[in-house]
Design a protein around this motif. Structure first.
Motif, mmCIF file in Angstrom:
data_model
loop_
_atom_site.group_PDB
_atom_site.id
_atom_site.type_symbol
_atom_site.label_atom_id
_atom_site.label_comp_id
_atom_site.label_asym_id
_atom_site.label_seq_id
_atom_site.Cartn_x
_atom_site.Cartn_y
_atom_site.Cartn_z
ATOM 1 N N GLN A 179 0.829 -1.210 0.000
ATOM 2 C CA GLN A 179 0.000 0.000 0.000
ATOM 3 C C GLN A 179 0.863 1.261 0.000
ATOM 4 O O GLN A 179 0.603 2.209 -0.746
ATOM 5 C CB GLN A 179 -0.916 -0.005 1.225
ATOM 6 N N THR A 180 1.881 1.268 0.848
ATOM 7 C CA THR A 180 2.769 2.437 0.923
ATOM 8 C C THR A 180 3.469 2.669 -0.409
ATOM 9 O O THR A 180 3.540 3.805 -0.899
ATOM 10 C CB THR A 180 3.817 2.241 2.035
ATOM 11 N N ALA A 181 3.967 1.599 -1.006
ATOM 12 C CA ALA A 181 4.676 1.726 -2.286
ATOM 13 C C ALA A 181 3.744 2.196 -3.396
ATOM 14 O O ALA A 181 4.118 3.031 -4.229
ATOM 15 C CB ALA A 181 5.316 0.388 -2.661
ATOM 16 N N ILE A 182 2.512 1.671 -3.419
ATOM 17 C CA ILE A 182 1.564 2.059 -4.467
ATOM 18 C C ILE A 182 1.137 3.513 -4.292
ATOM 19 O O ILE A 182 1.014 4.256 -5.278
ATOM 20 C CB ILE A 182 0.348 1.116 -4.447
ATOM 21 N N GLU A 193 7.356 7.872 -7.674
ATOM 22 C CA GLU A 193 8.354 6.918 -7.198
ATOM 23 C C GLU A 193 7.838 5.504 -7.407
ATOM 24 O O GLU A 193 6.684 5.206 -7.110
ATOM 25 C CB GLU A 193 8.641 7.158 -5.707
ATOM 26 N N LEU A 194 8.688 4.635 -7.941
ATOM 27 C CA LEU A 194 8.325 3.236 -8.103
ATOM 28 C C LEU A 194 9.285 2.374 -7.293
ATOM 29 O O LEU A 194 10.503 2.492 -7.435
ATOM 30 C CB LEU A 194 8.375 2.823 -9.570
ATOM 31 N N ASP A 195 8.753 1.539 -6.451
ATOM 32 C CA ASP A 195 9.558 0.661 -5.607
ATOM 33 C C ASP A 195 9.883 -0.603 -6.396
ATOM 34 O O ASP A 195 8.991 -1.362 -6.779
ATOM 35 C CB ASP A 195 8.778 0.306 -4.344
ATOM 36 N N VAL A 196 11.173 -0.862 -6.617
ATOM 37 C CA VAL A 196 11.574 -2.028 -7.412
ATOM 38 C C VAL A 196 11.280 -3.339 -6.686
ATOM 39 O O VAL A 196 11.251 -4.403 -7.306
ATOM 40 C CB VAL A 196 13.071 -1.957 -7.769
ATOM 41 N N LEU A 197 11.061 -3.277 -5.378
ATOM 42 C CA LEU A 197 10.742 -4.487 -4.627
ATOM 43 C C LEU A 197 9.258 -4.834 -4.666
ATOM 44 O O LEU A 197 8.866 -5.922 -4.250
ATOM 45 C CB LEU A 197 11.176 -4.329 -3.158
ATOM 46 N N LEU A 198 8.434 -3.916 -5.167
ATOM 47 C CA LEU A 198 6.987 -4.136 -5.126
ATOM 48 C C LEU A 198 6.556 -5.419 -5.831
ATOM 49 O O LEU A 198 5.727 -6.168 -5.285
ATOM 50 C CB LEU A 198 6.256 -2.930 -5.709
ATOM 51 N N PRO A 199 7.057 -5.744 -7.035
ATOM 52 C CA PRO A 199 6.642 -7.009 -7.664
ATOM 53 C C PRO A 199 6.975 -8.230 -6.817
ATOM 54 O O PRO A 199 6.183 -9.167 -6.723
ATOM 55 C CB PRO A 199 7.414 -7.015 -8.991
ATOM 56 N N LYS A 200 8.154 -8.230 -6.184
ATOM 57 C CA LYS A 200 8.535 -9.356 -5.330
ATOM 58 C C LYS A 200 7.651 -9.431 -4.084
ATOM 59 O O LYS A 200 7.308 -10.520 -3.621
ATOM 60 C CB LYS A 200 9.999 -9.238 -4.931
ATOM 61 N N VAL A 201 7.304 -8.267 -3.552
ATOM 62 C CA VAL A 201 6.408 -8.232 -2.397
ATOM 63 C C VAL A 201 5.040 -8.795 -2.784
ATOM 64 O O VAL A 201 4.440 -9.579 -2.040
ATOM 65 C CB VAL A 201 6.283 -6.797 -1.856
ATOM 66 N N CYS A 202 4.556 -8.409 -3.944
ATOM 67 C CA CYS A 202 3.247 -8.898 -4.389
ATOM 68 C C CYS A 202 3.284 -10.392 -4.690
ATOM 69 O O CYS A 202 2.312 -11.116 -4.414
ATOM 70 C CB CYS A 202 2.792 -8.117 -5.628
ATOM 71 N N GLU A 203 4.393 -10.875 -5.219
ATOM 72 C CA GLU A 203 4.536 -12.322 -5.449
ATOM 73 C C GLU A 203 4.455 -13.080 -4.126
ATOM 74 O O GLU A 203 3.769 -14.104 -4.015
ATOM 75 C CB GLU A 203 5.864 -12.611 -6.146
ATOM 76 N N VAL A 258 1.835 -3.786 -15.981
ATOM 77 C CA VAL A 258 1.259 -4.915 -16.696
ATOM 78 C C VAL A 258 2.324 -5.892 -17.154
ATOM 79 O O VAL A 258 2.063 -7.072 -17.356
ATOM 80 C CB VAL A 258 0.430 -4.413 -17.893
ATOM 81 N N ASP A 259 3.567 -5.434 -17.327
ATOM 82 C CA ASP A 259 4.605 -6.286 -17.881
ATOM 83 C C ASP A 259 5.297 -7.144 -16.836
ATOM 84 O O ASP A 259 6.118 -7.985 -17.186
ATOM 85 C CB ASP A 259 5.671 -5.431 -18.595
ATOM 86 N N ASN A 260 5.013 -6.946 -15.563
ATOM 87 C CA ASN A 260 5.731 -7.674 -14.527
ATOM 88 C C ASN A 260 4.894 -8.842 -14.009
ATOM 89 O O ASN A 260 3.790 -8.638 -13.511
ATOM 90 C CB ASN A 260 6.092 -6.740 -13.367
ATOM 91 N N PRO A 261 5.416 -10.064 -14.111
ATOM 92 C CA PRO A 261 4.625 -11.230 -13.673
ATOM 93 C C PRO A 261 4.408 -11.285 -12.170
ATOM 94 O O PRO A 261 3.603 -12.089 -11.702
ATOM 95 C CB PRO A 261 5.472 -12.415 -14.154
ATOM 96 N N GLY A 262 5.124 -10.480 -11.406
ATOM 97 C CA GLY A 262 4.959 -10.481 -9.960
ATOM 98 C C GLY A 262 3.573 -10.077 -9.508
ATOM 99 O O GLY A 262 3.167 -10.371 -8.374
ATOM 100 N N PHE A 263 2.805 -9.410 -10.384
ATOM 101 C CA PHE A 263 1.468 -8.961 -10.029
ATOM 102 C C PHE A 263 0.380 -9.956 -10.441
ATOM 103 O O PHE A 263 -0.802 -9.724 -10.168
ATOM 104 C CB PHE A 263 1.168 -7.603 -10.673
ATOM 105 N N ASN A 264 0.765 -11.031 -11.117
ATOM 106 C CA ASN A 264 -0.230 -12.004 -11.581
ATOM 107 C C ASN A 264 -0.972 -12.646 -10.409
ATOM 108 O O ASN A 264 -0.366 -12.988 -9.387
ATOM 109 C CB ASN A 264 0.445 -13.094 -12.416
ATOM 110 N N PHE A 265 -2.268 -12.815 -10.570
ATOM 111 C CA PHE A 265 -3.157 -13.495 -9.615
ATOM 112 C C PHE A 265 -3.375 -12.712 -8.321
ATOM 113 O O PHE A 265 -4.052 -13.211 -7.411
ATOM 114 C CB PHE A 265 -2.636 -14.900 -9.262
ATOM 115 N N LEU A 266 -2.820 -11.510 -8.213
ATOM 116 C CA LEU A 266 -2.879 -10.785 -6.947
ATOM 117 C C LEU A 266 -4.317 -10.417 -6.577
ATOM 118 O O LEU A 266 -4.797 -10.745 -5.482
ATOM 119 C CB LEU A 266 -2.001 -9.534 -7.027
ATOM 120 N N LYS A 267 -5.022 -9.727 -7.464
ATOM 121 C CA LYS A 267 -6.404 -9.335 -7.164
ATOM 122 C C LYS A 267 -7.282 -10.567 -6.943
ATOM 123 O O LYS A 267 -8.109 -10.597 -6.028
ATOM 124 C CB LYS A 267 -6.976 -8.497 -8.310
ATOM 125 N N ARG A 268 -7.088 -11.572 -7.776
ATOM 126 C CA ARG A 268 -7.928 -12.771 -7.686
ATOM 127 C C ARG A 268 -7.793 -13.446 -6.325
ATOM 128 O O ARG A 268 -8.798 -13.782 -5.681
ATOM 129 C CB ARG A 268 -7.527 -13.762 -8.787
#
Length: 533
Positions: free
Chosen positions: A295-298, A321-331, A435-445
């Motif tokens: 949430q903080t990063a977004i 600002e974009l946090d480069v760790l955000l995709p890994k956190v979401c994964e 959209v290009d980062n797979p770390g966000f896949n399936f997150l909302k679902r």
């Protein structure tokens, strides 16, 4: 001789009962001395080329002798406790030889690598099935300095056959022993071993060596079933890092274990429920902290450079600002959510299957698992409120993908201009759309699926979700999104659970009117005169 022994075992017992061990002890000591002091001698009198050839021949002879002796002992001790005990007396010498053959320069040599493998197999045979020797070896290794622990050096080997042999040693040590497994998860040396095991698993599975990787997986199965995953996860933490690659791999293993372990019988049900209960505190805290971090990063990425407020007017501005760790956190958040989903569904099913004659402790534990994840903190905020806020932000941050195209992208493409002498967060690397980062896949679902499970048949949680705007958030997720397969179906099911037997939630839904509608191209268009809630 007892006729119940096979002829081969009889030969091993008979041969090991003689004076062979006196000679074996002496041979090991002499071999280790010759090998470890080999390069201390000076053979330069024979000339440089002749001396090099002579040295290589001597080195080759020593390696051959080591391999032959290790093979002999490996076969002699198999299944014969007395022979194992006698052979274990040479463990310090064997360890010194393993240390030599696993040095960085030696492991580059095929001959040295082969010697290390045979020595490891021999050591495995010496301790297999012998509880006293297993305990002795394990306690000894964890009292050594890290550079002297040959298990660590062996696990760093690029040779898969060496890895298989050392996996067998570790499996023997942790099998049916929570105390030894606890040492593995709570000590610095144990954490180092687990880090290498996780690295080896990734390497073996990537190389399609699934059977070898399964050996390492069985080690982590013991760790999970003994309830020691929280200890190991904590040991893998790095200061100032919200999530590490090894922690992510560990979560993948945990998720795989939970989904592949069915609750099939009363005995199994009790054991698995106990394992699940031990995982609840870690998973709850982890899900909350990962969600809060995301949430903080977004929020930082959605703020325009000149505004501190996330609004419809600035969500299409370049990210501040974009946090480069955000995709890994979401994964990691997806994996954590999947683990919680599996545990809560299993507890619900187990509670339904529990008969009146079942133990009260098992029944109460299954109920407490569901209630545990619905607790609130001192500020009155629980996991469901936290996830609703994250889903609200994700609805703005992540573009929905429909028919292979992103819809309603939440921020514009990066631009090269600088404002007030400051470079945007992408100055060192080009920003890419989320959209290009797979770390966000399936997150909302998975998050909306978790919400639907947590509020199922729980009026208090349904009310909490209504009060924090959860109904509107879930309603907005009843859409098609290729990044989140079956998102709409899970959102509809969550909405059903929110409304079931709850007149207040039903009344709120009836009073809602759509403020926008999807056009033929799949783009959300505001309805003229409608007001957003």
């Amino acid at each position: 001789m007892n006729g119940s022994y096979p002829s081969v075992a009889c030969n091993r017992i008979q041969f090991g009962a003689g004076d062979v061990w006196t000679e074996m002890h002496k041979l090991w000591r002499d071999l280790a001395h010759a090998q470890l002091t080999f390069w201390d001698r000076d053979d330069s009198d024979d000339g440089e080329d002749a001396g090099s050839i002579k040295e290589r021949r001597k080195q080759h002879s020593l390696s051959l002798l080591c391999v032959s002796l290790a093979r002999f002992i490996r076969n002699l001790v198999a299944g014969v406790p007395r022979n194992q005990i006698k052979a274990f007396e040479d463990e310090p010498v064997i360890r010194r030889l393993l240390h030599y053959y696993t040095s960085w320069t030696s492991m580059e040599d095929e001959e040295a690598s082969f010697a290390a493998r045979i020595l490891t197999q021999m050591l495995s045979n010496i301790i297999t099935g012998n509880e006293m020797l297993i305990s002795n070896l394990w306690e000894t290794y964890f009292k050594l300095q890290e550079e002297q622990v040959v298990l660590i050096r062996l696990l760093a080997s690029p040779n898969n056959r060496i890895l298989l042999a050392v996996f067998t040693i570790i499996i023997s040590c942790v099998h049916d022993s929570r105390s030894r497994t606890k040492i593995l998860t709570r000590t610095s040396i144990g954490a180092r071993i687990c880090v290498l095991l996780l690295d080896d698993m990734v390497k073996l599975f990537d190389a399609e060596e699934g059977s070898d990787g399964a050996r390492a997986y069985s080690i982590f199965t013991r760790i999970i079933e003994y309830g020691l995953i929280p200890d190991l996860y904590s040991k893998l933490t790095i200061t100032d890092e919200i999530i590490t690659p090894h922690q992510t791999t560990l979560l993948k293993l945990l998720d795989s274990y939970l989904q592949s372990t069915p609750v099939s019988s009363p005995g199994t049900r009790s054991r698995i429920t106990k394992t699940h209960a031990r995982l609840c505190p870690m998973l709850s805290n982890l899900c909350f902290s990962l969600s809060t971090y995301a949430q903080t990063a977004i929020r930082k990425s959605l703020h325009s450079p000149s505004s501190d407020v996330v609004s419809d007017d600035n969500i299409n501005s370049p990210p501040a600002e974009l946090d480069v760790l955000l995709p890994k956190v979401c994964e990691a958040l997806v994996l954590t959510a999947q683990c919680i989903i599996t545990i809560t569904l299993a507890s619900h099913g187990s509670h339904q299957r529990t008969s009146p004659s079942s133990s009260n402790s098992t029944a109460s534990r299954t109920e407490n698992i569901h209630e545990f994840f619905n607790q609130v903190n001192a500020e009155g905020v629980g996991l469901v409120e936290n996830l609703v806020e994250l889903l609200r932000l994700l609805d703005r941050f992540l573009p929905r993908i429909n028919f292979g195209k992103p819809v309603a992208t939440t921020y514009a493409e990066p631009h090269a201009q600088q404002q007030k002498g400051k470079t945007p967060a992408s100055s060192e690397q080009e920003l890419t759309p989320a959209v290009d980062n797979p770390g966000f896949n399936f997150l909302k679902r998975d998050l909306v699926r978790l919400l639907g499970i947590l509020c199922s048949d729980d009026g208090a949680v349904q009310d909490r979700l209504r009060n924090c705007g959860g109904i509107e958030v879930v309603l907005n997720l009843c859409v098609v999104d290729e990044r989140n397969p079956y998102l709409r179906e899970h959102a509809i099911f969550a909405l059903h659970n929110l409304l079931k037997d709850n007149p207040a939630n039903q009344a709120l839904l009836e009073g809602l009117e759509p403020s926008a509608q999807w056009d033929k191209d799949g783009v959300l268009q505001d309805i003229p005169g409608a007001v957003r809630k």
